[in-house]
Scaffold this active site. Structure first.
Site, PDB file in Angstrom:
ATOM      1  N   HIS A   1       0.865  -1.180   0.000  1.00 34.14           N
ATOM      2  CA  HIS A   1       0.000   0.000   0.000  1.00 34.14           C
ATOM      3  C   HIS A   1       0.901   1.229   0.000  1.00 34.14           C
ATOM      4  CE1 HIS A   1      -3.962  -1.850   1.705  1.00 34.14           C
ATOM      5  NE2 HIS A   1      -3.464  -2.566   0.702  1.00 34.14           N
TER       6      HIS A   1
ATOM      7  N   GLU B   1       0.919   4.139   1.603  1.00 39.69           N
ATOM      8  CA  GLU B   1       1.345   4.672   2.901  1.00 39.69           C
ATOM      9  C   GLU B   1       2.440   3.796   3.511  1.00 39.69           C
ATOM     10  OE1 GLU B   1      -3.161   5.333   2.447  1.00 39.69           O
ATOM     11  OE2 GLU B   1      -1.744   3.711   2.060  1.00 39.69           O
TER      12      GLU B   1
END
Length: 155
Positions: free
Chosen positions: A57, A59
């Site tokens: 992901h 982040e």
């Protein structure tokens, strides 16, 4: 929370959206970009979904880069900009992005778009706020973030 966004907030969130365009396409995951900016306004790291691994992901990639470069001390007071609300649940890794953000010490997250419950329930903003992280939404940039994921939103 809808707060008036600064020009810098808009600039960094646009940068996150541009990064999301680099994501390898997936029929089963959103394309997301993230940028972490220090309290002094300098960029610390950036990342996008599936950048290093098919389960990455955005982040997670950005926060990992900060840890790898030894810049963790700059996370206090930092802002994480993400084209999509950080996940509160995920199947591919033990910790969702909201938990990683809380553990990192980042105290503010700015997003363009709340995660629709297509793959997992949304709710990362709620988790972050309960942990004391300020979450701001810039809804006028949501259309740009959604456009990158249009193939997932049809139907």
């Amino acid at each position: 929370m809808l707060n008036p966004a600064s020009p810098d907030d808009r600039r960094w969130l646009r940068e996150a959206i541009e990064l999301s365009r680099l994501c390898p396409p997936s029929p089963s995951a959103f394309s997301v970009g993230a940028v972490v900016v220090a309290a002094d306004g300098s960029p610390l790291a950036a990342g996008y979904s599936r950048e290093r691994d098919p389960a990455d992901h955005a982040e997670e990639v950005a926060l990992a880069r900060i840890a790898e470069s030894g810049l963790d001390q700059f996370l206090t007071g930092a802002t994480l900009y993400s084209s999509l609300e950080p996940c509160a649940a995920r199947a591919s890794r033990p910790l969702p992005c909201a938990s990683l953000i809380i553990a990192s010490g980042v105290r503010r997250v700015v997003i363009a778009w709340r995660e629709p419950p297509i793959f997992v329930p949304g709710g990362g903003a709620v988790v972050l706020r309960k942990a004391g992280v300020q979450v701001d939404v810039i809804p006028e940039l949501a259309a740009a973030a959604k456009a990158v994921n249009a193939h997932l939103l049809r139907g």
